[in-house]
Design an enzyme around this catalytic site. Structure first.
Site, PDB file in Angstrom:
ATOM      1  N   GLU A  81       8.702  93.813  37.768  1.00  0.00           N
ATOM      2  CA  GLU A  81       8.861  93.712  39.131  1.00  0.00           C
ATOM      3  C   GLU A  81       9.629  92.361  39.216  1.00  0.00           C
ATOM      4  O   GLU A  81       8.987  91.287  38.809  1.00  0.00           O
ATOM      5  CB  GLU A  81       7.550  93.457  39.928  1.00  0.00           C
ATOM      6  CG  GLU A  81       6.861  94.815  40.306  1.00  0.00           C
ATOM      7  CD  GLU A  81       7.365  95.733  41.318  1.00  0.00           C
ATOM      8  OE1 GLU A  81       8.650  95.531  41.975  1.00  0.00           O
ATOM      9  OE2 GLU A  81       6.773  96.890  41.523  1.00  0.00           O
ATOM     10  N   CYS A 119       9.544  87.178  46.519  1.00  0.00           N
ATOM     11  CA  CYS A 119      10.622  88.088  46.022  1.00  0.00           C
ATOM     12  C   CYS A 119      11.486  88.924  47.237  1.00  0.00           C
ATOM     13  O   CYS A 119      12.630  89.175  47.167  1.00  0.00           O
ATOM     14  CB  CYS A 119      10.171  89.062  44.800  1.00  0.00           C
ATOM     15  SG  CYS A 119       8.732  90.012  45.448  1.00  0.00           S
TER      16      CYS A 119
HETATM   17  P1  NAP Z   1       8.703  83.634  35.748  1.00  0.00           P
HETATM   18  O1  NAP Z   1       9.215  82.053  35.221  1.00  0.00           O
HETATM   19  O2  NAP Z   1       9.498  84.641  35.029  1.00  0.00           O
HETATM   20  O3  NAP Z   1       7.120  83.602  35.165  1.00  0.00           O
HETATM   21  C1  NAP Z   1       6.550  84.911  35.548  1.00  0.00           C
HETATM   22  C2  NAP Z   1       5.751  85.018  34.583  1.00  0.00           C
HETATM   23  O4  NAP Z   1       6.205  85.352  33.479  1.00  0.00           O
HETATM   24  C3  NAP Z   1       4.780  83.733  34.221  1.00  0.00           C
HETATM   25  O5  NAP Z   1       3.622  84.123  33.912  1.00  0.00           O
HETATM   26  C4  NAP Z   1       5.522  83.246  32.989  1.00  0.00           C
HETATM   27  O6  NAP Z   1       4.679  82.120  32.076  1.00  0.00           O
HETATM   28  C5  NAP Z   1       5.879  84.529  32.219  1.00  0.00           C
HETATM   29  N1  NAP Z   1       7.116  84.141  31.547  1.00  0.00           N
HETATM   30  C6  NAP Z   1       8.343  83.451  31.719  1.00  0.00           C
HETATM   31  N2  NAP Z   1       9.226  83.774  30.711  1.00  0.00           N
HETATM   32  C7  NAP Z   1       8.422  84.438  29.689  1.00  0.00           C
HETATM   33  C8  NAP Z   1       9.097  85.116  28.689  1.00  0.00           C
HETATM   34  N3  NAP Z   1      10.262  84.707  28.145  1.00  0.00           N
HETATM   35  N4  NAP Z   1       8.176  85.965  27.821  1.00  0.00           N
HETATM   36  C9  NAP Z   1       7.201  86.214  28.436  1.00  0.00           C
HETATM   37  N5  NAP Z   1       6.451  85.724  29.850  1.00  0.00           N
HETATM   38  C10 NAP Z   1       7.327  84.891  30.320  1.00  0.00           C
HETATM   39  O7  NAP Z   1       8.713  83.729  37.386  1.00  0.00           O
HETATM   40  P2  NAP Z   1       8.198  82.869  38.481  1.00  0.00           P
HETATM   41  O8  NAP Z   1       9.353  81.471  38.468  1.00  0.00           O
HETATM   42  O9  NAP Z   1       6.739  82.370  38.217  1.00  0.00           O
HETATM   43  O10 NAP Z   1       8.376  83.637  39.791  1.00  0.00           O
HETATM   44  C11 NAP Z   1       9.567  83.674  40.492  1.00  0.00           C
HETATM   45  C12 NAP Z   1      10.283  84.992  40.060  1.00  0.00           C
HETATM   46  O11 NAP Z   1       9.329  86.122  40.205  1.00  0.00           O
HETATM   47  C13 NAP Z   1      11.264  85.107  41.163  1.00  0.00           C
HETATM   48  O12 NAP Z   1      12.635  85.840  40.442  1.00  0.00           O
HETATM   49  C14 NAP Z   1      10.675  86.571  41.898  1.00  0.00           C
HETATM   50  O13 NAP Z   1      11.788  86.930  42.844  1.00  0.00           O
HETATM   51  C15 NAP Z   1      10.006  87.008  41.274  1.00  0.00           C
HETATM   52  N6  NAP Z   1       9.036  87.884  41.850  1.00  0.00           N
HETATM   53  C16 NAP Z   1       9.048  89.306  41.854  1.00  0.00           C
HETATM   54  C17 NAP Z   1       8.193  90.141  42.641  1.00  0.00           C
HETATM   55  C18 NAP Z   1       8.365  91.597  42.568  1.00  0.00           C
HETATM   56  O14 NAP Z   1       7.453  92.325  43.075  1.00  0.00           O
HETATM   57  N7  NAP Z   1       9.624  91.879  42.257  1.00  0.00           N
HETATM   58  C19 NAP Z   1       7.194  89.655  43.044  1.00  0.00           C
HETATM   59  C20 NAP Z   1       6.976  88.040  43.121  1.00  0.00           C
HETATM   60  C21 NAP Z   1       7.896  87.376  42.418  1.00  0.00           C
HETATM   61  P3  NAP Z   1       4.586  80.743  32.314  1.00  0.00           P
HETATM   62  O15 NAP Z   1       4.397  80.273  33.628  1.00  0.00           O
HETATM   63  O16 NAP Z   1       3.948  80.558  31.247  1.00  0.00           O
HETATM   64  O17 NAP Z   1       6.338  80.353  31.823  1.00  0.00           O
END
Ligand code: NAP
Length: 467
Positions: A234, A268
């Site tokens: 997601e 999102c």
């Molecule tokens: P993020 O930086 O991708 O982090 C999300 C999760 O992934 C965190 O637990 C993060 O850990 C982990 N992570 C990051 N890079 C990783 C990697 N290379 N390998 C493994 N794990 C990794 O996203 P965010 O800034 O927290 O959230 C915002 C994004 O989420 C936006 O793009 C938003 O649109 C999207 N989102 C989508 C939905 C949906 O249902 N489609 C819902 C909510 C949010 P760390 O914190 O330790 O880096």
């Protein structure tokens, strides 16, 4: 990224945590595996009792949990309370509905006869330990919408939450334990993103679900693919919000503001691109900018606050860069476009940004194709529905969409042509346990919620008996 609670309202570090080392992760993996061996044999009724108790724990701890979230990621405390309530509701919904959704399925008699079987049925069995990699923006809801169906299906969960919401992550583990789930059924792994690969590859982990950015999804999806494990992704969204001449303009403006600014603009499924027919463009844009300008920005723990800070300093920098790039390429700032200047002194260190409306958007601007994760709206002027749909689809993302029109033919055309996992008319996109949630294109794959969500992590088993 350090695992720490840093209050976005003030920039103050509240608590830091030591990441689990390899031994601590190993202990939890072993416990998860042994918990699954027993938990998988429980029936729906037993699981439902536990999940309803977890909902009761959420109700009882609503205020504490809401404040914990607000202090970790800055959402207005009223919205945080609503998030806790929504989680309790989803738990009860799955406790009630999962037995029906996962009941044995019997193919049509003629198909059974055609196969040469005496009888055939399909059973939904659990797959095992499911890893959830989750984001900070809805720190409780994102996890519960994975955990409630997964636990009802007989799976066990491991949570790797975002590094800036460790208190919420640990609180969730406590909620499930207080509800009476056996040890190991739901555990939090306090680890950074660098530790995710080994956990995904571990033989005791059956599947992974990730909610987060495109980059994280690409990485985890590739690892899961290489390890031949089921994944659900997601990811980001840049949802369109179309306003056509037949729309109730007052309603469209009101919902446009909510759709763009919910969760301080960090959702999102927030509407991010407002695509407005020329006949109503001037009236919509000026009313939209007026209402965005009037929103109360401030301390998210204050009840009257409508817009709190962004969750991280980096998030605000990213947003500022998108706005600056658009303005440098000729975008018009209808309102906002900067940090607020009149906040009380104790909020000086916080990561605030004014609700912003930009018009005159062109394809040369980064914001045309990148996700603006904060309270920044772009407005486009179009001459026809066809042009509106073309702009709506001119994005790498395809999460959901919002369309304001009362014309049934226009509605049908939107359902046919908009590339997204949802089309919401005369309202705004919202998640509900009964409706599938997920996207197409670079918004990811798979679905959460509804019967579709609970079946993502099931071993859909054909049981065939000869005549
Ligand atoms: P993020 O930086 O991708 O982090 C999300 C999760 O992934 C965190 O637990 C993060 O850990 C982990 N992570 C990051 N890079 C990783 C990697 N290379 N390998 C493994 N794990 C990794 O996203 P965010 O800034 O927290 O959230 C915002 C994004 O989420 C936006 O793009 C938003 O649109 C999207 N989102 C989508 C939905 C949906 O249902 N489609 C819902 C909510 C949010 P760390 O914190 O330790 O880096």
């Amino acid at each position: 990224m350090a695992i720490a609670t840093v209050n976005p309202a003030t920039g103050e570090t509240v608590e830091t945590f030591t990441a689990y080392d390899g031994d601590a992760v190993e202990q939890r993996l072993a416990l998860a595996e042994s918990a699954f061996r027993t938990y998988r044999t429980t029936g729906f009724a037993e699981r439902a009792v536990l999940l309803r108790r977890a909902a009761d724990v959420l109700d009882a701890e609503q205020e504490d949990l809401a404040r914990t979230m607000t202090v970790e990621m800055g959402k207005p405390v009223g919205a945080a309370r609503a998030e806790v309530a929504k989680c309790a509701k989803a738990m009860r919904w799955y406790a009630d509905r999962a037995p029906g959704m996962l009941a044995d399925e019997h193919p049509a008699d003629e198909d059974v006869a055609d196969s040469g079987a005496g009888s055939v049925f399909v059973r939904y069995r659990p797959v095992g330990v499911v890893l959830a990699v989750m984001p900070w923006n809805f720190p409780l809801w994102q996890v519960v919408r994975f955990a409630a169906p997964a636990l009802m299906a007989g799976n066990v969960g491991l949570l790797k939450h975002a590094s800036n919401v460790p208190r919420t992550a640990l609180a969730l583990e406590r909620v499930f334990r207080h509800a009476g789930f056996p040890p190991g059924c739901f555990q939090t792994l306090l680890v950074g993103s660098g530790a995710v690969e080994d956990v995904v590859r571990d033989d005791r982990v059956a599947a992974v679900t990730l909610t987060g950015s495109e980059g994280a999804g690409r990485s985890v999806g590739a690892i899961a693919g290489d390890a031949i494990k089921k994944s659900v992704l997601e990811l980001g969204g840049s949802d369109p919000f179309l306003v056509l001449p037949s729309a109730d303009l007052e309603g469209a403006v009101k919902w446009a503001v909510t759709a763009r600014t919910q969760n301080n603009g960090q959702s999102c499924i927030a509407a991010k691109r407002f695509i407005v027919h020329a006949d109503v463009y001037a009236a919509f844009t000026s009313a939209f900018a007026d209402r965005m300008r009037a929103l109360r920005v401030g301390d998210p723990l204050a009840e009257e606050t409508e817009i709190g800070p962004l969750a991280t300093a980096q998030g605000r920098t990213d947003l500022e860069e998108l706005v600056d790039d658009a303005v440098a390429h000729g975008a018009v700032v209808e309102c906002g476009g900067s940090r607020p200047k009149d906040l009380p002194e104790h909020l000086d260190g916080g990561w605030y940004y004014l609700p912003t409306v930009l018009s005159g958007i062109t394809a040369a601007m980064r914001i045309h194709r990148e996700e603006a994760f904060g309270p920044v709206a772009t407005v486009y002027r179009v001459g026809s529905l066809e042009e509106a749909v073309a702009i709506a689809n001119d994005t790498p993302f395809g999460l959901s969409s919002n369309v304001w029109t009362t014309d049934p033919e226009e509605q049908e055309l939107c359902v046919r042509d908009i590339e997204a996992g949802g089309v919401f008319f005369n309202g705004m996109t919202a998640s509900h346990p009964a409706f599938p949630f997920g996207g197409v294109k670079r918004s990811g794959y798979g679905r959460e919620l509804s019967a579709h969500g609970i079946r993502e992590f099931c071993n859909i088993t054909t049981v065939w008996r000869g005549r």
